[in-house]
Design an enzyme around this catalytic site. Structure first.
Site, PDB file in Angstrom:
ATOM      1  N   ASP A   7     -10.022   3.106   1.675  1.00  0.00           N
ATOM      2  CA  ASP A   7     -10.167   2.457   2.999  1.00  0.00           C
ATOM      3  C   ASP A   7     -10.862   3.380   4.005  1.00  0.00           C
ATOM      4  O   ASP A   7     -11.833   2.988   4.651  1.00  0.00           O
ATOM      5  CB  ASP A   7      -8.789   2.078   3.560  1.00  0.00           C
ATOM      6  CG  ASP A   7      -8.225   0.824   2.917  1.00  0.00           C
ATOM      7  OD1 ASP A   7      -9.010  -0.023   2.465  1.00  0.00           O
ATOM      8  OD2 ASP A   7      -6.993   0.697   2.870  1.00  0.00           O
ATOM      9  N   LYS A  32       0.814  -1.234   0.000  1.00  0.00           N
ATOM     10  CA  LYS A  32       0.000   0.000   0.000  1.00  0.00           C
ATOM     11  C   LYS A  32       0.842   1.276   0.000  1.00  0.00           C
ATOM     12  O   LYS A  32       0.392   2.302  -0.495  1.00  0.00           O
ATOM     13  CB  LYS A  32      -0.955   0.019   1.203  1.00  0.00           C
ATOM     14  CG  LYS A  32      -2.123  -0.933   1.042  1.00  0.00           C
ATOM     15  CD  LYS A  32      -3.129  -0.738   2.163  1.00  0.00           C
ATOM     16  CE  LYS A  32      -4.245  -1.748   2.065  1.00  0.00           C
ATOM     17  NZ  LYS A  32      -5.310  -1.515   3.037  1.00  0.00           N
TER      18      LYS A  32
END
Ligand SMILES: NC(=O)c1ccc[n+]([C@@H]2O[C@H](COP(=O)([O-])OP(=O)(O)OC[C@H]3O[C@@H](n4cnc5c(N)ncnc54)[C@H](OP(=O)(O)O)[C@@H]3O)[C@@H](O)[C@H]2O)c1
Length: 276
Positions: free
Chosen positions: A102, A66
């Site tokens: 997210d 990420k």
């Protein structure tokens, strides 16, 4: 023409994203397939170039890529910049646009359970990648975020990051404290509970009006969440966060709303959870 999407990570075998997205494609007759690929850290750049060359529309990115994917993107959205992490990539006119769904996905799911007005106190247990994404999406709403983490330096850093964008944050010791009684909502973001281990702190004394969230969904109910439920609190596990980050990624790739209920059903079936 068939569109190709994917999730890349390492390990990746247990990812439920293909099940969730492919169920959505099927339900709305979208000509698309969502794959999953195990990509080792040292192969990330090659994999990204490969996906682009193969004509993928976009892909999700999970642990451990990420952050390392950031320099491989041509552009970053505000959400990705704020989170300092990318979980969704879109290929647009040959450019890789890095995005992060997210935090916004989590906030969207949280808003279904409470009004996130500025007077609210939110306790964040943990200060890892997931906590940071959640905090940076919550901060612009003006709520007060109480941060505590085993490694205090990371909690301190997160508090400063929240404050740097004008958010309200307070640092607490990683110990039982006033946070237990102050939060309208407590969000458990550490990995404690993944192996059904007990939480280091008892929630005894918590108000039953507190909304208690654990972002873990497998196991379905961690000991932390079980205790909160036994004390009369409303509890929510991490499945909604997974679902809404996926729905937000869908919106980013296709500029249309995702079929959330079909995607939720697919996740619940995969986890074989009784639907209430
Ligand atoms: N539902 C979803 O969609 C979703 C999405 C992302 C993540 N998650 C879940 O969220 C959890 C964290 O993920 P992440 O990406 O944020 O991981 P991460 O960046 O590695 O952060 C891990 C966090 O857990 C804490 N921690 C780990 N073991 C601990 C222990 N024994 N005692 C106290 N604290 C401990 C760490 O504290 P230190 O800083 O002190 O190490 C840190 O705050 C995982 O369980 C993951 O499955 C769920």
């Amino acid at each position: 023409m068939q569109k190709h999407l994917a999730v890349i990570g390492y390990p990746i075998a247990h990812s439920l994203s293909p099940i969730m997205h492919n169920a959505g494609y099927k339900a709305v007759h979208k000509e698309a397939i969502y794959h999953k690929f195990a990509v080792r850290p040292e192969e990330l750049q090659e994999a990204v170039l490969g996906l682009k060359a193969l004509g993928f529309r976009g892909w999700n990115v999970t642990i451990p890529h990420k952050e390392t994917i950031l320099p491989l993107c041509d552009e970053l959205t505000e959400e990705a910049k704020l989170a300092g992490a990318v979980n969704t990539v879109k290929v647009q006119e040959g450019k890789l646009i890095g995005h992060n769904t997210d935090g916004v996905g989590f906030v969207q799911s949280l808003q279904k359970h409470m009004d996130l007005t500025p007077d609210k106190d939110i306790v964040l247990l943990g200060a890892g990648g997931a906590a940071k994404g959640i905090a940076m999406a919550l901060a612009p709403l003006g709520v007060t975020i109480h941060v505590l983490n085993r490694t205090k330096g990371k909690a301190q850093q997160l508090v400063e990051q929240i404050q740097s964008i004008g958010g309200h944050a307070l640092l607490h010791e990683w110990a039982l404290g006033e946070w237990l009684k102050r939060g309208d909502c407590i969000i458990q973001t550490t990995s404690i509970g993944l192996k059904m281990e007990d939480y280091p702190y008892s929630l005894h004394g918590i108000s039953p009006d507190t909304l208690v969230i654990d972002i873990i969904f497998n196991p379905w109910e961690t000991p932390f969440l079980k205790e909160a439920k036994s004390l009369g609190c409303k509890t929510v596990n991490g499945i909604e966060m997974l679902l809404y980050q996926g729905a937000k990624a869908w919106e980013f790739w296709f500029d249309e709303e995702a079929p959330v209920s079909v995607m939720r059903e697919a996740l619940l079936n995969a986890l074989q959870v009784e639907k209430g």
